[in-house]
Design an enzyme around this catalytic site. Sequence first.
Site, PDB file in Angstrom:
ATOM      1  N   LYS A  68     -15.342 -11.398   7.085  1.00  0.00           N
ATOM      2  CA  LYS A  68     -14.998 -12.620   6.358  1.00  0.00           C
ATOM      3  C   LYS A  68     -14.647 -13.800   7.284  1.00  0.00           C
ATOM      4  O   LYS A  68     -14.892 -14.948   6.941  1.00  0.00           O
ATOM      5  CB  LYS A  68     -13.830 -12.361   5.405  1.00  0.00           C
ATOM      6  CG  LYS A  68     -14.211 -11.558   4.180  1.00  0.00           C
ATOM      7  CD  LYS A  68     -13.039 -11.488   3.218  1.00  0.00           C
ATOM      8  CE  LYS A  68     -13.456 -10.814   1.932  1.00  0.00           C
ATOM      9  NZ  LYS A  68     -12.427 -10.879   0.895  1.00  0.00           N
ATOM     10  N   THR A 155       4.618  -5.799   9.335  1.00  0.00           N
ATOM     11  CA  THR A 155       4.766  -6.282  10.712  1.00  0.00           C
ATOM     12  C   THR A 155       5.225  -7.738  10.649  1.00  0.00           C
ATOM     13  O   THR A 155       4.439  -8.638  10.342  1.00  0.00           O
ATOM     14  CB  THR A 155       3.424  -6.173  11.474  1.00  0.00           C
ATOM     15  OG1 THR A 155       2.910  -4.855  11.285  1.00  0.00           O
ATOM     16  CG2 THR A 155       3.584  -6.469  12.948  1.00  0.00           C
TER      17      THR A 155
HETATM   18  P1  NDP Z   1      -6.226  -6.565   5.907  1.00  0.00           P
HETATM   19  O1  NDP Z   1      -6.631  -5.343   6.638  1.00  0.00           O
HETATM   20  O2  NDP Z   1      -6.644  -7.900   6.397  1.00  0.00           O
HETATM   21  O3  NDP Z   1      -4.611  -6.600   5.774  1.00  0.00           O
HETATM   22  C1  NDP Z   1      -3.920  -5.432   5.419  1.00  0.00           C
HETATM   23  C2  NDP Z   1      -2.457  -5.760   5.131  1.00  0.00           C
HETATM   24  O4  NDP Z   1      -1.874  -4.591   4.546  1.00  0.00           O
HETATM   25  C3  NDP Z   1      -1.612  -6.111   6.359  1.00  0.00           C
HETATM   26  O5  NDP Z   1      -0.661  -7.075   5.998  1.00  0.00           O
HETATM   27  C4  NDP Z   1      -0.948  -4.763   6.671  1.00  0.00           C
HETATM   28  O6  NDP Z   1       0.304  -4.888   7.302  1.00  0.00           O
HETATM   29  C5  NDP Z   1      -0.716  -4.236   5.291  1.00  0.00           C
HETATM   30  N1  NDP Z   1      -0.587  -2.774   5.256  1.00  0.00           N
HETATM   31  C6  NDP Z   1      -1.538  -1.851   5.537  1.00  0.00           C
HETATM   32  N2  NDP Z   1      -1.066  -0.605   5.346  1.00  0.00           N
HETATM   33  C7  NDP Z   1       0.232  -0.752   4.954  1.00  0.00           C
HETATM   34  C8  NDP Z   1       1.250   0.169   4.601  1.00  0.00           C
HETATM   35  N3  NDP Z   1       1.037   1.494   4.625  1.00  0.00           N
HETATM   36  N4  NDP Z   1       2.451  -0.316   4.216  1.00  0.00           N
HETATM   37  C9  NDP Z   1       2.663  -1.657   4.192  1.00  0.00           C
HETATM   38  N5  NDP Z   1       1.736  -2.586   4.510  1.00  0.00           N
HETATM   39  C10 NDP Z   1       0.532  -2.130   4.891  1.00  0.00           C
HETATM   40  O7  NDP Z   1      -6.749  -6.317   4.402  1.00  0.00           O
HETATM   41  P2  NDP Z   1      -7.078  -7.448   3.312  1.00  0.00           P
HETATM   42  O8  NDP Z   1      -5.996  -8.474   3.360  1.00  0.00           O
HETATM   43  O9  NDP Z   1      -8.462  -7.911   3.445  1.00  0.00           O
HETATM   44  O10 NDP Z   1      -7.032  -6.604   1.948  1.00  0.00           O
HETATM   45  C11 NDP Z   1      -5.810  -6.223   1.366  1.00  0.00           C
HETATM   46  C12 NDP Z   1      -6.091  -5.587   0.017  1.00  0.00           C
HETATM   47  O11 NDP Z   1      -6.610  -6.557  -0.907  1.00  0.00           O
HETATM   48  C13 NDP Z   1      -7.137  -4.471   0.054  1.00  0.00           C
HETATM   49  O12 NDP Z   1      -6.670  -3.386  -0.705  1.00  0.00           O
HETATM   50  C14 NDP Z   1      -8.366  -5.080  -0.575  1.00  0.00           C
HETATM   51  O13 NDP Z   1      -9.158  -4.110  -1.241  1.00  0.00           O
HETATM   52  C15 NDP Z   1      -7.739  -6.035  -1.582  1.00  0.00           C
HETATM   53  N6  NDP Z   1      -8.627  -7.140  -1.957  1.00  0.00           N
HETATM   54  C16 NDP Z   1      -8.959  -7.297  -3.271  1.00  0.00           C
HETATM   55  C17 NDP Z   1      -9.774  -8.319  -3.674  1.00  0.00           C
HETATM   56  C18 NDP Z   1     -10.124  -8.451  -5.128  1.00  0.00           C
HETATM   57  O14 NDP Z   1     -11.051  -9.203  -5.457  1.00  0.00           O
HETATM   58  N7  NDP Z   1      -9.403  -7.800  -6.027  1.00  0.00           N
HETATM   59  C19 NDP Z   1     -10.343  -9.293  -2.736  1.00  0.00           C
HETATM   60  C20 NDP Z   1      -9.904  -9.062  -1.356  1.00  0.00           C
HETATM   61  C21 NDP Z   1      -9.097  -8.017  -1.010  1.00  0.00           C
HETATM   62  P3  NDP Z   1       0.462  -4.935   8.908  1.00  0.00           P
HETATM   63  O15 NDP Z   1       0.237  -6.367   9.279  1.00  0.00           O
HETATM   64  O16 NDP Z   1       1.835  -4.475   9.153  1.00  0.00           O
HETATM   65  O17 NDP Z   1      -0.594  -4.031   9.472  1.00  0.00           O
END
Ligand code: NDP
Length: 264
Positions: A68, A155
Amino acid sequence: MIDAYELGVIGDPIEHSLSPSIHHQFGQQTNIELAYKTYHVKKQELENFIQAFFNNDGHGLNVTLPHKLECLHFADIVSKEADEIGAANTLWVNDQKKIVAETTDGYGFIHDCDLKNIQIENKNILITGAGGAAQSIIPAIAQKKPKNLIITNRTKEKIIPILDKFAAYSLCSLEDFDKEIDLFINATSAGHLNSFAWDERNDLLTSNTVFYDLSYGRSARAFLKWSFQFSRNSFDGTGMLISQAAHSFNHWFKIMPNINKINI
Ligand code: NDP
């Protein structure tokens, strides 16, 4: 006979995308013949793939993880919203044969909130998560004039550049906030591992709080279960997924499909 419009979604991984099903239903509904495929594209193949797709009369692409952000480098025109967020999920070629990059995630989220009657204006909105999805909805939420827009993340260091990037929207961190939350948005990907836990400030959550997970289907189950301890006003991101797809379709064909008729 006119060939079907070539559409697709690029990502890595991509196999489980629901986009082909959604867009084929939009096509049937609007009598537009289209072929929407998933393309497994690795980072090093991204530029060549995008160029070749549009050089070969491809009509439109969706872009998902992890491309993206990177896809903006291969667009000739980047919309104001995509530029502000630093990411896009929709590409097409305009009449001047220029590749245009746009983001529809924010529109999709707001559209779904409107349909579900989830109030944003003058409300306290908390986002947990600091990845691409969290950032893609911040400007769209801010434009609806919430009372406070608060962000937190596992984080904590990752919040600092986001507060800076979206300084114009008076975003604040949870450490600086102490009032009841009206809308709690889960923008983490924790649900993909079938887990969700959040206990930073449970005292700010009440039976009036609305809970919304951007994840959908199986990935939203842990969040929804967790949210039920506070309220039953809980939603997953299926509606957002369909709405963002509808906005992409509208960019490609200048027709807004009916999102109420989609089965996934
Ligand atoms: P990213 O990988 O960019 O970000 C992931 C985020 O989740 C980070 O802030 C990370 O925190 C956090 N995270 C991951 N694992 C954990 C955990 N076990 N506990 C707490 N925090 C956690 O992903 P995206 O932002 O692209 O996507 C996030 C979600 O949104 C996904 O599930 C995706 O499917 C969904 N989504 C849905 C859309 C829709 O149209 N409905 C569109 C786009 C996304 P840290 O920084 O600490 O690693």
